[in-house]
Motif scaffolding. Structure first.
Motif, PDB file in Angstrom:
ATOM      1  N   ILE A  47       5.054   9.904   0.826  1.00 29.77           N
ATOM      2  CA  ILE A  47       4.498   8.614   0.405  1.00 29.77           C
ATOM      3  C   ILE A  47       5.087   7.549   1.316  1.00 29.77           C
ATOM      4  O   ILE A  47       6.306   7.417   1.418  1.00 29.77           O
ATOM      5  CB  ILE A  47       4.832   8.286  -1.065  1.00 29.77           C
ATOM      6  CG1 ILE A  47       4.339   9.398  -2.012  1.00 29.77           C
ATOM      7  CG2 ILE A  47       4.192   6.954  -1.460  1.00 29.77           C
ATOM      8  CD1 ILE A  47       4.745   9.177  -3.457  1.00 29.77           C
ATOM      9  N   ASP A  48       4.237   6.823   1.989  1.00 27.12           N
ATOM     10  CA  ASP A  48       4.661   5.703   2.833  1.00 27.12           C
ATOM     11  C   ASP A  48       4.368   4.405   2.095  1.00 27.12           C
ATOM     12  O   ASP A  48       3.211   4.116   1.767  1.00 27.12           O
ATOM     13  CB  ASP A  48       3.929   5.723   4.168  1.00 27.12           C
ATOM     14  CG  ASP A  48       4.270   6.958   5.000  1.00 27.12           C
ATOM     15  OD1 ASP A  48       5.416   7.413   4.930  1.00 27.12           O
ATOM     16  OD2 ASP A  48       3.365   7.475   5.690  1.00 27.12           O
ATOM     17  N   GLN A  49       5.412   3.630   1.837  1.00 21.86           N
ATOM     18  CA  GLN A  49       5.274   2.359   1.141  1.00 21.86           C
ATOM     19  C   GLN A  49       5.225   1.252   2.186  1.00 21.86           C
ATOM     20  O   GLN A  49       6.219   0.961   2.853  1.00 21.86           O
ATOM     21  CB  GLN A  49       6.438   2.145   0.168  1.00 21.86           C
ATOM     22  CG  GLN A  49       6.333   0.883  -0.661  1.00 21.86           C
ATOM     23  CD  GLN A  49       7.446   0.770  -1.694  1.00 21.86           C
ATOM     24  OE1 GLN A  49       8.173   1.727  -1.927  1.00 21.86           O
ATOM     25  NE2 GLN A  49       7.581  -0.390  -2.300  1.00 21.86           N
ATOM     26  N   ILE A 102      -9.605  -0.867   2.988  1.00 20.63           N
ATOM     27  CA  ILE A 102      -9.113  -0.628   1.627  1.00 20.63           C
ATOM     28  C   ILE A 102     -10.233  -0.856   0.618  1.00 20.63           C
ATOM     29  O   ILE A 102     -10.828  -1.927   0.579  1.00 20.63           O
ATOM     30  CB  ILE A 102      -7.921  -1.553   1.295  1.00 20.63           C
ATOM     31  CG1 ILE A 102      -6.771  -1.318   2.297  1.00 20.63           C
ATOM     32  CG2 ILE A 102      -7.446  -1.326  -0.133  1.00 20.63           C
ATOM     33  CD1 ILE A 102      -5.595  -2.248   2.109  1.00 20.63           C
ATOM     34  N   ASP A 103     -10.500   0.178  -0.171  1.00 19.88           N
ATOM     35  CA  ASP A 103     -11.468   0.085  -1.268  1.00 19.88           C
ATOM     36  C   ASP A 103     -10.696   0.310  -2.578  1.00 19.88           C
ATOM     37  O   ASP A 103     -10.301   1.436  -2.885  1.00 19.88           O
ATOM     38  CB  ASP A 103     -12.572   1.127  -1.145  1.00 19.88           C
ATOM     39  CG  ASP A 103     -13.552   0.827  -0.038  1.00 19.88           C
ATOM     40  OD1 ASP A 103     -13.514  -0.300   0.482  1.00 19.88           O
ATOM     41  OD2 ASP A 103     -14.338   1.719   0.329  1.00 19.88           O
ATOM     42  N   ALA A 131       0.847  -1.194   0.000  1.00 18.64           N
ATOM     43  CA  ALA A 131       0.000   0.000   0.000  1.00 18.64           C
ATOM     44  C   ALA A 131       0.880   1.240   0.000  1.00 18.64           C
ATOM     45  O   ALA A 131       1.908   1.281   0.681  1.00 18.64           O
ATOM     46  CB  ALA A 131      -0.917   0.003   1.223  1.00 18.64           C
ATOM     47  N   PHE A 132       0.485   2.246  -0.782  1.00 21.86           N
ATOM     48  CA  PHE A 132       1.195   3.520  -0.845  1.00 21.86           C
ATOM     49  C   PHE A 132       0.277   4.592  -0.259  1.00 21.86           C
ATOM     50  O   PHE A 132      -0.726   4.967  -0.868  1.00 21.86           O
ATOM     51  CB  PHE A 132       1.569   3.867  -2.286  1.00 21.86           C
ATOM     52  CG  PHE A 132       2.525   2.896  -2.925  1.00 21.86           C
ATOM     53  CD1 PHE A 132       3.899   3.112  -2.864  1.00 21.86           C
ATOM     54  CD2 PHE A 132       2.054   1.759  -3.581  1.00 21.86           C
ATOM     55  CE1 PHE A 132       4.793   2.214  -3.453  1.00 21.86           C
ATOM     56  CE2 PHE A 132       2.936   0.864  -4.174  1.00 21.86           C
ATOM     57  CZ  PHE A 132       4.303   1.086  -4.106  1.00 21.86           C
ATOM     58  N   ALA A 174       0.027  -4.170   9.011  1.00 16.02           N
ATOM     59  CA  ALA A 174      -0.340  -2.784   8.727  1.00 16.02           C
ATOM     60  C   ALA A 174      -1.413  -2.725   7.645  1.00 16.02           C
ATOM     61  O   ALA A 174      -2.361  -1.931   7.735  1.00 16.02           O
ATOM     62  CB  ALA A 174       0.883  -1.987   8.294  1.00 16.02           C
ATOM     63  N   ILE A 175      -1.267  -3.561   6.634  1.00 16.60           N
ATOM     64  CA  ILE A 175      -2.251  -3.591   5.547  1.00 16.60           C
ATOM     65  C   ILE A 175      -3.578  -4.137   6.053  1.00 16.60           C
ATOM     66  O   ILE A 175      -4.646  -3.612   5.732  1.00 16.60           O
ATOM     67  CB  ILE A 175      -1.719  -4.434   4.372  1.00 16.60           C
ATOM     68  CG1 ILE A 175      -0.508  -3.729   3.736  1.00 16.60           C
ATOM     69  CG2 ILE A 175      -2.802  -4.671   3.333  1.00 16.60           C
ATOM     70  CD1 ILE A 175       0.218  -4.555   2.702  1.00 16.60           C
TER      71      ILE A 175
END
Length: 290
Positions: A268-270, A282-283, A255-256, A276-277
């Motif tokens: 931007i956090d990768q 998340i959509d 996820a970014f 964490a995900i």
């Protein structure tokens, strides 16, 4: 009569209610039956001796099953052959069409299909089944206030109103969309215009393990990192905010998360850490929305 038989008998008293919830959520008679069956499987494997309100417990379970199915559907949106058969596409027979028409009008179904999974769930549970927002929040994985906002935005879309962009979400979404388009096209100049000069790209340890650089600073470095890449990235809402994801088989692997300074990307956090995900709502949006 065995304990399992008693539980099955009790489940049957709620089957019609659970099917109605699932059918309004999913818009598909076949998928609704699948969701109800999965709910029974989970009930049969659970200890519900301490559950005071079994109907409420089952409603929560079937809602979570439906949310997972909606998110999986959103992740597959680019392939029309993966979409479920619904009454308005001519797929099911007359009996299924009648059942679906009883549950939800075709026009409303079309509108609901434009909503993100979390918005759809919040709207259906609250406006159609009067489920309180704290319970919806627990299912979606957000705060009660956020669940209320999800339902409110969905309600206005269903009513044909333009949802106001009071918090700048639409502008940030436009920036992330433009960023993804420029990255895919290898448009370095366009990427630079979207990035704050002091932008920082940070990768978590799991992302570093799969080849990411821990920290990149400056518009030139960050633009170079994405320039010509991101071909498999998808626009998504991460806890309600626009960002990007990389998913395999409907499973988000990276996820970014974007931060902004005005209308430019400043951070931007990768993230590749599964925990964490998993903690994020998340959509994933179809490429047609870019």
């Amino acid at each position: 009569m065995s304990e399992l038989d008693l539980l099955a008998e009790r489940f049957e008293t709620d089957r019609a209610h659970l099917r109605a919830v699932a059918q309004r959520m999913l818009g598909s008679a076949d998928e609704a039956d699948d969701a109800v069956q999965e709910t029974w499987v989970r009930l049969s494997r659970s200890d519900t001796s301490e559950v005071g309100n079994l109907t409420g417990w089952l409603t929560t379970v079937v809602s979570r099953v439906c949310l997972d199915m909606l998110r999986s559907r959103a992740a597959r949106r680019e392939d029309p052959t993966d979409l479920p058969t619904t009454a308005y596409d001519g797929g099911p027979g007359p009996e299924q069409q009648a059942l679906l028409s009883d549950a939800i009008g075709p026009a409303l179904l079309l509108v609901l299909d434009t909503l993100g999974p979390s918005e759809r769930l919040a709207f259906v549970l609250h406006d159609m089944f009067a489920v309180p927002f704290p319970e919806i929040a627990e299912i979606v994985g957000c705060t009660p206030a956020a669940a209320r906002q999800l339902a409110s935005r969905a309600r206005r879309r269903v009513q044909g109103e333009r949802v106001p962009d009071d918090d700048g979400t639409d502008r940030r979404r436009a920036v992330v969309s433009a960023f993804l388009i420029a990255a895919r096209a290898g448009d370095f100049s366009a990427l630079l215009t979207l990035l704050d000069p002091g932008v920082v790209l940070r990768a978590d340890p799991e992302a570093v393990k799969i080849g990411a650089t821990a920290v990149l600073t400056g518009a030139g470095e960050v633009a170079g990192r994405f320039n010509g890449g991101a071909q498999s990235a998808r626009l998504a809402f991460l806890d309600g905010e626009p960002g990007l994801v990389w998913a395999v088989g409907g499973q988000v692997r990276v996820a970014f998360v974007f931060g902004f300074e005005g209308d430019r990307v400043s951070r931007i956090d990768q993230l590749a850490d599964p925990s964490a995900i998993e903690a994020m709502t998340i959509d994933i949006r179809p490429n047609s929305e870019l």
